[in-house]
Motif scaffolding. Structure first.
Motif, PDB file in Angstrom:
ATOM      1  N   ALA A  23      52.491  75.187   8.392  1.00  0.00           N
ATOM      2  CA  ALA A  23      53.666  76.053   8.315  1.00  0.00           C
ATOM      3  C   ALA A  23      53.853  76.606   6.907  1.00  0.00           C
ATOM      4  O   ALA A  23      54.290  77.749   6.726  1.00  0.00           O
ATOM      5  N   SER A  24      53.487  75.814   5.901  1.00  0.00           N
ATOM      6  CA  SER A  24      53.629  76.275   4.514  1.00  0.00           C
ATOM      7  C   SER A  24      52.699  77.445   4.211  1.00  0.00           C
ATOM      8  O   SER A  24      52.885  78.160   3.233  1.00  0.00           O
ATOM      9  N   HIS A  25      51.678  77.639   5.063  1.00  0.00           N
ATOM     10  CA  HIS A  25      50.751  78.759   4.903  1.00  0.00           C
ATOM     11  C   HIS A  25      50.947  79.816   5.994  1.00  0.00           C
ATOM     12  O   HIS A  25      50.098  80.679   6.196  1.00  0.00           O
ATOM     13  N   GLY A  26      52.091  79.725   6.687  1.00  0.00           N
ATOM     14  CA  GLY A  26      52.403  80.718   7.718  1.00  0.00           C
ATOM     15  C   GLY A  26      51.581  80.563   8.984  1.00  0.00           C
ATOM     16  O   GLY A  26      51.371  81.521   9.726  1.00  0.00           O
ATOM     17  N   ILE A  27      51.119  79.331   9.253  1.00  0.00           N
ATOM     18  CA  ILE A  27      50.288  79.079  10.430  1.00  0.00           C
ATOM     19  C   ILE A  27      51.088  78.275  11.446  1.00  0.00           C
ATOM     20  O   ILE A  27      51.485  77.132  11.177  1.00  0.00           O
ATOM     21  N   PHE A  28      51.330  78.872  12.612  1.00  0.00           N
ATOM     22  CA  PHE A  28      52.094  78.204  13.660  1.00  0.00           C
ATOM     23  C   PHE A  28      51.349  78.162  15.000  1.00  0.00           C
ATOM     24  O   PHE A  28      51.798  77.527  15.928  1.00  0.00           O
ATOM     25  N   SER A  29      50.225  78.873  15.087  1.00  0.00           N
ATOM     26  CA  SER A  29      49.478  78.938  16.341  1.00  0.00           C
ATOM     27  C   SER A  29      47.986  78.985  16.051  1.00  0.00           C
ATOM     28  O   SER A  29      47.559  79.174  14.901  1.00  0.00           O
ATOM     29  N   LEU A  30      47.179  78.849  17.090  1.00  0.00           N
ATOM     30  CA  LEU A  30      45.731  78.961  16.929  1.00  0.00           C
ATOM     31  C   LEU A  30      45.350  80.356  16.457  1.00  0.00           C
ATOM     32  O   LEU A  30      44.427  80.528  15.655  1.00  0.00           O
ATOM     33  N   GLU A  31      46.087  81.362  16.949  1.00  0.00           N
ATOM     34  CA  GLU A  31      45.803  82.736  16.541  1.00  0.00           C
ATOM     35  C   GLU A  31      46.044  82.931  15.047  1.00  0.00           C
ATOM     36  O   GLU A  31      45.259  83.588  14.356  1.00  0.00           O
ATOM     37  N   ASP A  32      47.146  82.338  14.533  1.00  0.00           N
ATOM     38  CA  ASP A  32      47.428  82.415  13.095  1.00  0.00           C
ATOM     39  C   ASP A  32      46.300  81.756  12.301  1.00  0.00           C
ATOM     40  O   ASP A  32      45.905  82.228  11.232  1.00  0.00           O
ATOM     41  N   PHE A  33      45.789  80.665  12.837  1.00  0.00           N
ATOM     42  CA  PHE A  33      44.729  79.908  12.177  1.00  0.00           C
ATOM     43  C   PHE A  33      43.493  80.783  11.964  1.00  0.00           C
ATOM     44  O   PHE A  33      42.847  80.729  10.918  1.00  0.00           O
ATOM     45  N   LEU A  34      43.180  81.600  12.970  1.00  0.00           N
ATOM     46  CA  LEU A  34      41.981  82.434  12.910  1.00  0.00           C
ATOM     47  C   LEU A  34      42.074  83.523  11.839  1.00  0.00           C
ATOM     48  O   LEU A  34      41.059  84.076  11.419  1.00  0.00           O
ATOM     49  N   LEU A  35      43.282  83.854  11.411  1.00  0.00           N
ATOM     50  CA  LEU A  35      43.471  84.929  10.444  1.00  0.00           C
ATOM     51  C   LEU A  35      43.352  84.449   8.988  1.00  0.00           C
ATOM     52  O   LEU A  35      43.395  85.254   8.074  1.00  0.00           O
ATOM     53  N   HIS A  36      43.219  83.144   8.813  1.00  0.00           N
ATOM     54  CA  HIS A  36      43.185  82.599   7.449  1.00  0.00           C
ATOM     55  C   HIS A  36      41.765  82.258   7.007  1.00  0.00           C
ATOM     56  O   HIS A  36      40.884  81.982   7.817  1.00  0.00           O
ATOM     57  N   ASP A  37      41.575  82.287   5.708  1.00  0.00           N
ATOM     58  CA  ASP A  37      40.308  81.898   5.100  1.00  0.00           C
ATOM     59  C   ASP A  37      40.230  80.369   5.135  1.00  0.00           C
ATOM     60  O   ASP A  37      40.980  79.671   4.454  1.00  0.00           O
ATOM     61  N   LEU A  38      39.307  79.828   5.941  1.00  0.00           N
ATOM     62  CA  LEU A  38      39.230  78.380   6.122  1.00  0.00           C
ATOM     63  C   LEU A  38      38.836  77.659   4.831  1.00  0.00           C
ATOM     64  O   LEU A  38      39.291  76.550   4.565  1.00  0.00           O
ATOM     65  N   TYR A  39      37.974  78.299   4.013  1.00  0.00           N
ATOM     66  CA  TYR A  39      37.581  77.677   2.743  1.00  0.00           C
ATOM     67  C   TYR A  39      38.791  77.530   1.818  1.00  0.00           C
ATOM     68  O   TYR A  39      38.960  76.511   1.140  1.00  0.00           O
ATOM     69  N   ALA A  40      39.634  78.555   1.812  1.00  0.00           N
ATOM     70  CA  ALA A  40      40.846  78.495   0.984  1.00  0.00           C
ATOM     71  C   ALA A  40      41.789  77.418   1.508  1.00  0.00           C
ATOM     72  O   ALA A  40      42.420  76.683   0.738  1.00  0.00           O
ATOM     73  N   LEU A  41      41.873  77.302   2.842  1.00  0.00           N
ATOM     74  CA  LEU A  41      42.761  76.319   3.458  1.00  0.00           C
ATOM     75  C   LEU A  41      42.306  74.899   3.110  1.00  0.00           C
ATOM     76  O   LEU A  41      43.119  74.036   2.759  1.00  0.00           O
ATOM     77  N   VAL A  42      41.011  74.657   3.206  1.00  0.00           N
ATOM     78  CA  VAL A  42      40.464  73.346   2.837  1.00  0.00           C
ATOM     79  C   VAL A  42      40.696  73.090   1.351  1.00  0.00           C
ATOM     80  O   VAL A  42      41.010  71.963   0.937  1.00  0.00           O
ATOM     81  N   GLY A  43      40.570  74.143   0.527  1.00  0.00           N
ATOM     82  CA  GLY A  43      40.819  74.011  -0.906  1.00  0.00           C
ATOM     83  C   GLY A  43      42.237  73.556  -1.197  1.00  0.00           C
ATOM     84  O   GLY A  43      42.462  72.686  -2.048  1.00  0.00           O
ATOM     85  N   PHE A  44      43.222  74.131  -0.474  1.00  0.00           N
ATOM     86  CA  PHE A  44      44.616  73.710  -0.635  1.00  0.00           C
ATOM     87  C   PHE A  44      44.776  72.245  -0.225  1.00  0.00           C
ATOM     88  O   PHE A  44      45.503  71.487  -0.860  1.00  0.00           O
ATOM     89  N   ALA A  45      44.093  71.851   0.864  1.00  0.00           N
ATOM     90  CA  ALA A  45      44.196  70.473   1.341  1.00  0.00           C
ATOM     91  C   ALA A  45      43.652  69.501   0.303  1.00  0.00           C
ATOM     92  O   ALA A  45      44.196  68.414   0.086  1.00  0.00           O
ATOM     93  N   GLU A  46      42.556  69.907  -0.358  1.00  0.00           N
ATOM     94  CA  GLU A  46      41.919  69.029  -1.339  1.00  0.00           C
ATOM     95  C   GLU A  46      42.757  68.833  -2.599  1.00  0.00           C
ATOM     96  O   GLU A  46      42.492  67.943  -3.405  1.00  0.00           O
ATOM     97  N   CYS A  47      43.769  69.681  -2.785  1.00  0.00           N
ATOM     98  CA  CYS A  47      44.648  69.550  -3.960  1.00  0.00           C
ATOM     99  C   CYS A  47      45.678  68.442  -3.756  1.00  0.00           C
ATOM    100  O   CYS A  47      46.393  68.067  -4.682  1.00  0.00           O
ATOM    101  N   GLN A  48      45.786  67.915  -2.523  1.00  0.00           N
ATOM    102  CA  GLN A  48      46.770  66.887  -2.228  1.00  0.00           C
ATOM    103  C   GLN A  48      46.185  65.505  -2.526  1.00  0.00           C
ATOM    104  O   GLN A  48      45.022  65.362  -2.880  1.00  0.00           O
ATOM    105  N   ALA A  49      47.030  64.480  -2.336  1.00  0.00           N
ATOM    106  CA  ALA A  49      46.588  63.094  -2.532  1.00  0.00           C
ATOM    107  C   ALA A  49      45.449  62.791  -1.567  1.00  0.00           C
ATOM    108  O   ALA A  49      45.358  63.392  -0.500  1.00  0.00           O
ATOM    109  N   SER A  50      44.597  61.834  -1.920  1.00  0.00           N
ATOM    110  CA  SER A  50      43.382  61.577  -1.147  1.00  0.00           C
ATOM    111  C   SER A  50      43.651  61.298   0.329  1.00  0.00           C
ATOM    112  O   SER A  50      42.958  61.808   1.208  1.00  0.00           O
ATOM    113  N   SER A  51      44.665  60.474   0.648  1.00  0.00           N
ATOM    114  CA  SER A  51      44.953  60.152   2.055  1.00  0.00           C
ATOM    115  C   SER A  51      45.443  61.374   2.811  1.00  0.00           C
ATOM    116  O   SER A  51      45.042  61.620   3.945  1.00  0.00           O
ATOM    117  N   ALA A  52      46.312  62.161   2.160  1.00  0.00           N
ATOM    118  CA  ALA A  52      46.818  63.380   2.795  1.00  0.00           C
ATOM    119  C   ALA A  52      45.697  64.390   2.968  1.00  0.00           C
ATOM    120  O   ALA A  52      45.612  65.095   3.980  1.00  0.00           O
TER     121      ALA A  52
END
Length: 278
Positions: A23-52
């Motif tokens: 939701a913080s990246h404006g993703i609420f559905s599978l269709e929204d997911f397809l419109l985003h750069d997955l590498y960038a999304l994983v990059g944002f995830a990697e900025c969080q704590a290891s467990s998260a």
């Protein structure tokens, strides 16, 4: 639209934390997911704590798996040929258009009508709507984004098709054809998206295998909706990707012909936008 929240019970990895991340990246559905750069999304995830980070990456992987499971199965050349041969071609009643398209609008196909302003694109849409509704006794949906739909012009086309009939037969056929052409005004891309989802929901609720009465969907015109936002940033391109996905899905899954109208300037801008994105 496939809401991510509706998948949470079946896929526990899509927990509240993952939904908040999306939701913080404006993703609420599978269709929204397809419109985003997955590498960038994983990059944002990697900025969080290891467990998260692990949870978010697992969540992204799970969503990709869900999307992959919904793809159409692979078909070989024979299957594709048989599928093409089983599709009907809808004559438009316009000799030049039918000749160019080898018979007319093919069901299950997405057709783009491109031309400069005042080149007759809307006239083609109206004439084709009248002829197809009359000849195939089907429903034609006309999404009007710029007040281009004219019931008087439709009536003129229909009267021309019925001029050889007797008066009573002509009146009966005229009412049937006019009632078969449904017009819906659409003011912006958000409303267009909602209307397309409504159409999909209606078609999906029909009995499986039942041939839909709607055989042609016309959008006249997409240009007026994207012109205000196209070129400023990636929003216009992303919106068009989403709308294009919905239109192609309607065409392929429900075997209807989809005709969209674009002016030359908007088509060129979209092409440039697509190239930049690639």
């Amino acid at each position: 639209m496939h809401d991510l929240k509706s998948l949470r019970q079946e896929f526990p990895v899509l927990d509240d934390g993952f939904l908040e991340f999306c939701a913080s990246h404006g993703i609420f559905s599978l269709e929204d997911f397809l419109l985003h750069d997955l590498y960038a999304l994983v990059g944002f995830a990697e900025c969080q704590a290891s467990s998260a980070e692990l949870k978010q990456v697992l969540g992204i992987t799970q969503v990709l798996s869900i999307i992959d499971s919904q793809h159409q199965p692979w078909l070989n050349g024979i299957d594709l040929l048989e599928d093409q041969q089983n599709k009907h071609v809808l004559s438009t009643g316009l000799e030049g258009i039918d000749s160019l398209l080898e018979g007319g609008f093919c069901e299950g196909k997405f057709i783009e009508l491109v031309g400069s302003s005042s080149s007759g694109k809307t006239q083609v849409c109206l004439a084709a709507a009248a002829y197809i509704a009359h000849k195939y006794m089907c429903t034609v949906m006309f999404l009007d984004t710029c007040s281009s739909f004219s019931s008087k012009r439709i009536a003129c086309h229909v009267n021309g098709l019925l001029e050889l009939l007797q008066k009573e037969d002509k009146e009966r056929c005229f009412k049937r054809v006019m009632n078969s052409i449904l017009c819906r005004p659409v003011l912006d891309l958000l409303e267009l998206s909602k209307v397309l989802h409504q159409i999909e929901s209606t078609l999906a609720s029909q009995v499986k295998g039942q041939h839909t009465k709607m055989r042609l969907l016309i959008v006249d015109s997409v240009s007026s909706l994207i012109a205000p936002i196209l070129g400023r940033n990636s929003t216009g391109h992303s919106a068009m990707v989403s709308i294009g996905y919905l239109l192609k899905k309607l065409a392929i899954e429900y075997n209807i012909a989809v005709l969209i109208e674009l002016n030359t300037r908007a088509a060129a801008a979209l092409l440039i936008s697509a190239r930049v994105k690639l």
